[in-house]
Design a protein around this motif. Structure first.
Motif, PDB file in Angstrom:
ATOM      1  N   ALA A   1      -7.887  42.390 -33.975  1.00  0.00           N
ATOM      2  CA  ALA A   1      -7.766  40.961 -33.710  1.00  0.00           C
ATOM      3  C   ALA A   1      -6.364  40.509 -34.080  1.00  0.00           C
ATOM      4  CB  ALA A   1      -8.800  40.176 -34.516  1.00  0.00           C
ATOM      5  N   SER A   2      -5.726  39.818 -33.168  1.00  0.00           N
ATOM      6  CA  SER A   2      -4.375  39.317 -33.396  1.00  0.00           C
ATOM      7  C   SER A   2      -4.416  37.795 -33.498  1.00  0.00           C
ATOM      8  CB  SER A   2      -3.447  39.731 -32.251  1.00  0.00           C
ATOM      9  OG  SER A   2      -2.192  39.087 -32.350  1.00  0.00           O
ATOM     10  N   LEU A   3      -3.835  37.281 -34.571  1.00  0.00           N
ATOM     11  CA  LEU A   3      -3.724  35.837 -34.778  1.00  0.00           C
ATOM     12  C   LEU A   3      -2.251  35.468 -34.815  1.00  0.00           C
ATOM     13  CD1 LEU A   3      -4.816  32.993 -35.606  1.00  0.00           C
ATOM     14  CD2 LEU A   3      -4.749  33.805 -37.982  1.00  0.00           C
ATOM     15  N   MET A   4      -1.841  34.595 -33.919  1.00  0.00           N
ATOM     16  CA  MET A   4      -0.480  34.075 -33.928  1.00  0.00           C
ATOM     17  C   MET A   4      -0.518  32.608 -34.338  1.00  0.00           C
ATOM     18  SD  MET A   4       1.734  35.735 -30.834  1.00  0.00           S
ATOM     19  CE  MET A   4       2.079  37.491 -30.797  1.00  0.00           C
ATOM     20  N   VAL A   5       0.296  32.260 -35.301  1.00  0.00           N
ATOM     21  CA  VAL A   5       0.319  30.909 -35.852  1.00  0.00           C
ATOM     22  C   VAL A   5       1.707  30.329 -35.700  1.00  0.00           C
ATOM     23  CG1 VAL A   5       0.100  29.544 -37.960  1.00  0.00           C
ATOM     24  CG2 VAL A   5      -1.535  31.368 -37.487  1.00  0.00           C
ATOM     25  N   ASN A   6       1.767  29.089 -35.250  1.00  0.00           N
ATOM     26  CA  ASN A   6       3.029  28.412 -35.033  1.00  0.00           C
ATOM     27  C   ASN A   6       3.062  27.123 -35.850  1.00  0.00           C
ATOM     28  OD1 ASN A   6       5.583  28.018 -33.554  1.00  0.00           O
ATOM     29  ND2 ASN A   6       4.528  26.266 -32.658  1.00  0.00           N
ATOM     30  N   ILE A   7       4.132  26.931 -36.632  1.00  0.00           N
ATOM     31  CA  ILE A   7       4.334  25.663 -37.338  1.00  0.00           C
ATOM     32  C   ILE A   7       5.015  24.718 -36.358  1.00  0.00           C
ATOM     33  CG2 ILE A   7       5.380  24.520 -39.324  1.00  0.00           C
ATOM     34  CD1 ILE A   7       5.319  27.160 -40.797  1.00  0.00           C
ATOM     35  N   ALA A   8       4.247  23.794 -35.823  1.00  0.00           N
ATOM     36  CA  ALA A   8       4.741  22.948 -34.736  1.00  0.00           C
ATOM     37  C   ALA A   8       5.484  21.730 -35.264  1.00  0.00           C
ATOM     38  CB  ALA A   8       3.568  22.493 -33.863  1.00  0.00           C
ATOM     39  N   GLU A   9       6.394  21.242 -34.459  1.00  0.00           N
ATOM     40  CA  GLU A   9       7.104  19.975 -34.716  1.00  0.00           C
ATOM     41  C   GLU A   9       7.727  19.923 -36.100  1.00  0.00           C
ATOM     42  OE1 GLU A   9       4.291  16.907 -34.016  1.00  0.00           O
ATOM     43  OE2 GLU A   9       3.955  17.433 -31.933  1.00  0.00           O
ATOM     44  N   SER A  10       8.247  21.028 -36.564  1.00  0.00           N
ATOM     45  CA  SER A  10       8.870  21.053 -37.882  1.00  0.00           C
ATOM     46  C   SER A  10      10.365  20.834 -37.743  1.00  0.00           C
ATOM     47  CB  SER A  10       8.604  22.392 -38.576  1.00  0.00           C
ATOM     48  OG  SER A  10       9.305  22.457 -39.793  1.00  0.00           O
ATOM     49  N   ASN A  11      10.879  19.824 -38.454  1.00  0.00           N
ATOM     50  CA  ASN A  11      12.315  19.559 -38.455  1.00  0.00           C
ATOM     51  C   ASN A  11      12.959  19.958 -39.775  1.00  0.00           C
ATOM     52  OD1 ASN A  11      12.283  18.353 -35.854  1.00  0.00           O
ATOM     53  ND2 ASN A  11      11.403  16.507 -36.760  1.00  0.00           N
TER      54      ASN A  11
ATOM     55  N   ILE B   1      -0.214  22.737 -37.363  1.00  0.00           N
ATOM     56  CA  ILE B   1      -0.327  24.176 -37.165  1.00  0.00           C
ATOM     57  C   ILE B   1      -1.049  24.461 -35.854  1.00  0.00           C
ATOM     58  CG2 ILE B   1      -1.120  26.353 -38.176  1.00  0.00           C
ATOM     59  CD1 ILE B   1       0.932  24.827 -39.856  1.00  0.00           C
ATOM     60  N   GLN B   2      -0.508  25.381 -35.071  1.00  0.00           N
ATOM     61  CA  GLN B   2      -1.148  25.826 -33.833  1.00  0.00           C
ATOM     62  C   GLN B   2      -1.441  27.316 -33.944  1.00  0.00           C
ATOM     63  OE1 GLN B   2       2.042  24.748 -31.169  1.00  0.00           O
ATOM     64  NE2 GLN B   2       1.077  22.817 -30.612  1.00  0.00           N
ATOM     65  N   GLY B   3      -2.516  27.757 -33.285  1.00  0.00           N
ATOM     66  CA  GLY B   3      -2.877  29.164 -33.373  1.00  0.00           C
ATOM     67  C   GLY B   3      -3.418  29.718 -32.075  1.00  0.00           C
ATOM     68  N   GLY B   4      -3.186  31.004 -31.867  1.00  0.00           N
ATOM     69  CA  GLY B   4      -3.760  31.738 -30.746  1.00  0.00           C
ATOM     70  C   GLY B   4      -4.423  32.996 -31.278  1.00  0.00           C
ATOM     71  N   LEU B   5      -5.682  33.205 -30.923  1.00  0.00           N
ATOM     72  CA  LEU B   5      -6.462  34.334 -31.430  1.00  0.00           C
ATOM     73  C   LEU B   5      -6.854  35.238 -30.268  1.00  0.00           C
ATOM     74  CD1 LEU B   5      -8.096  35.754 -33.703  1.00  0.00           C
ATOM     75  CD2 LEU B   5      -9.959  34.138 -33.197  1.00  0.00           C
ATOM     76  N   SER B   6      -6.865  36.556 -30.513  1.00  0.00           N
ATOM     77  CA  SER B   6      -7.250  37.486 -29.458  1.00  0.00           C
ATOM     78  C   SER B   6      -8.027  38.651 -30.035  1.00  0.00           C
ATOM     79  CB  SER B   6      -6.020  38.013 -28.723  1.00  0.00           C
ATOM     80  OG  SER B   6      -5.302  38.936 -29.547  1.00  0.00           O
ATOM     81  N   LEU B   7      -8.676  39.376 -29.130  1.00  0.00           N
ATOM     82  CA  LEU B   7      -9.408  40.586 -29.495  1.00  0.00           C
ATOM     83  C   LEU B   7      -9.143  41.652 -28.442  1.00  0.00           C
ATOM     84  CD1 LEU B   7     -11.641  41.965 -31.300  1.00  0.00           C
ATOM     85  CD2 LEU B   7     -13.287  41.151 -29.592  1.00  0.00           C
ATOM     86  N   ALA B   8      -8.852  42.846 -28.891  1.00  0.00           N
ATOM     87  CA  ALA B   8      -8.712  43.996 -27.996  1.00  0.00           C
ATOM     88  C   ALA B   8      -9.459  45.164 -28.612  1.00  0.00           C
ATOM     89  CB  ALA B   8      -7.243  44.352 -27.782  1.00  0.00           C
ATOM     90  N   LYS B   9     -10.108  45.958 -27.773  1.00  0.00           N
ATOM     91  CA  LYS B   9     -10.832  47.109 -28.298  1.00  0.00           C
ATOM     92  C   LYS B   9     -10.052  48.391 -28.043  1.00  0.00           C
ATOM     93  CE  LYS B   9     -13.820  47.722 -24.210  1.00  0.00           C
ATOM     94  NZ  LYS B   9     -15.223  47.874 -23.782  1.00  0.00           N
ATOM     95  N   ALA B  10     -10.235  49.330 -28.949  1.00  0.00           N
ATOM     96  CA  ALA B  10      -9.533  50.605 -28.859  1.00  0.00           C
ATOM     97  C   ALA B  10     -10.356  51.565 -28.001  1.00  0.00           C
ATOM     98  CB  ALA B  10      -9.325  51.196 -30.248  1.00  0.00           C
ATOM     99  N   ASP B  11      -9.940  51.703 -26.759  1.00  0.00           N
ATOM    100  CA  ASP B  11     -10.607  52.661 -25.881  1.00  0.00           C
ATOM    101  C   ASP B  11      -9.581  53.698 -25.454  1.00  0.00           C
ATOM    102  OD1 ASP B  11      -9.075  51.127 -24.162  1.00  0.00           O
ATOM    103  OD2 ASP B  11     -10.784  50.031 -23.369  1.00  0.00           O
ATOM    104  N   ASP B  12      -9.589  54.070 -24.209  1.00  0.00           N
ATOM    105  CA  ASP B  12      -8.627  55.064 -23.755  1.00  0.00           C
ATOM    106  C   ASP B  12      -7.219  54.499 -23.600  1.00  0.00           C
ATOM    107  OD1 ASP B  12     -10.609  56.952 -23.660  1.00  0.00           O
ATOM    108  OD2 ASP B  12     -11.132  56.523 -21.573  1.00  0.00           O
TER     109      ASP B  12
END
Length: 278
Positions: free
Chosen positions: A5-15, A80-91
């Motif tokens: 599982a990959s989680l990407m987090v972005n600190i938005a609108e930060s000056n 805070i913004q986030g994007g979550l994903s899932l990938a399975k280990a196959d071939d």
């Protein structure tokens, strides 16, 4: 390894100075490391091309979501913004890159999707159901004031949600949290909004962990059982506010509704994750 599982987090609108954001994120990660033992597969990394973006690799999506939920409470009122994903280990030997690609796609959609701040992508037909739940969850949290979000974390210190095997039931390290909130109060972007907040974390009661699957009231026709009264007095002592004021903010801040919505997301993520790996 069956999945990643990959989680990407972005600190938005930060000056603010990115060094301040980096230190605040690092301190938040150190706080969460105490209860997410063994769930991060690799060391958290910062995007060298975008210092506001951070990448987390987890054993599964449920853990990643629970981590993101607590991270947003700690970093409040940063957006805070986030994007979550899932990938399975196959071939496919590139499943690691696939997970990163999926989470990056989700985060890109968040940046153009006004209704929410967190989206999920596993390239699976039930992703839309999961994202409908995530959007409703985001709207609940967006209705809160920064004060109510702070109180939500203090409530979470007493009665945190967890899943057996995913989080380690332990008392929060109050000294570490005190140092974290002190640093947060001096952050160049959000410090002014926290200047009047005085926290005495030593006044917290013993942490009572609630397992989501175990503590949901299964006799009801709707999600219930994950919000319990009896913590307003302790939170009042921690903040110097009155118990009546705490009760008002816990209710108007939708604390109970958010917890049950989070439980629904956990159940859906777990369901989709199981189906995807069959």
């Amino acid at each position: 390894m069956a999945r990643i599982a990959s989680l990407m987090v972005n600190i938005a609108e930060s000056n603010s100075d990115s060094l301040a954001d980096k230190e605040l994120m690092n301190q938040a990660i150190q706080v969460l490391d105490q209860i997410f033992v063994g769930q991060l597969l690799v060391e958290v990394s910062q995007n060298p091309f975008n210092p506001k973006q951070w990448q987390f690799i987890f054993t599964d999506t449920v853990t990643a979501f629970l981590y993101y939920r607590l991270l947003t409470l700690l970093l409040n009122p940063l957006s805070i913004q986030g994007g979550l994903s899932l990938a399975k280990a196959d071939d496919d030997v590139h499943f690691y890159q696939t997970a990163l690609h999926y989470s990056n796609q989700a985060l890109e959609q968040v940046e153009i999707f006004e209704a929410g701040d967190f989206l999920y992508n596993a390239n699976f037909f039930e992703d839309m159901i999961t994202n409908a739940l995530l959007t409703a969850w985001a709207r609940l949290r967006q209705l809160r004031s920064p004060l109510q979000a702070n109180l939500a974390f203090l409530y979470e210190m007493h009665l945190p949600l967890y899943l057996e095997g995913k989080l380690t039931p332990t008392d929060w390290q109050t000294r570490q949290l005190t140092e974290f909130f002190h640093f947060k109060a001096n952050h160049p972007l959000i410090g002014a909004s926290l200047a009047k907040v005085k926290l005495n974390l030593q006044a917290a009661k013993t942490t009572q962990w609630l397992d989501i699957y175990h503590d949901v009231d299964k006799e009801a026709f709707y999600l219930t059982g994950l919000y319990r009264k009896g913590y307003s007095t302790a939170i009042a002592k921690m903040t110097g506010m009155t118990r009546q004021n705490i009760d008002y903010h816990l209710q108007s801040g939708h604390i109970a509704a958010e917890r049950h919505q989070a439980a629904a997301i956990v159940m859906q993520l777990n369901r989709e994750q199981t189906a995807l790996l069959l």
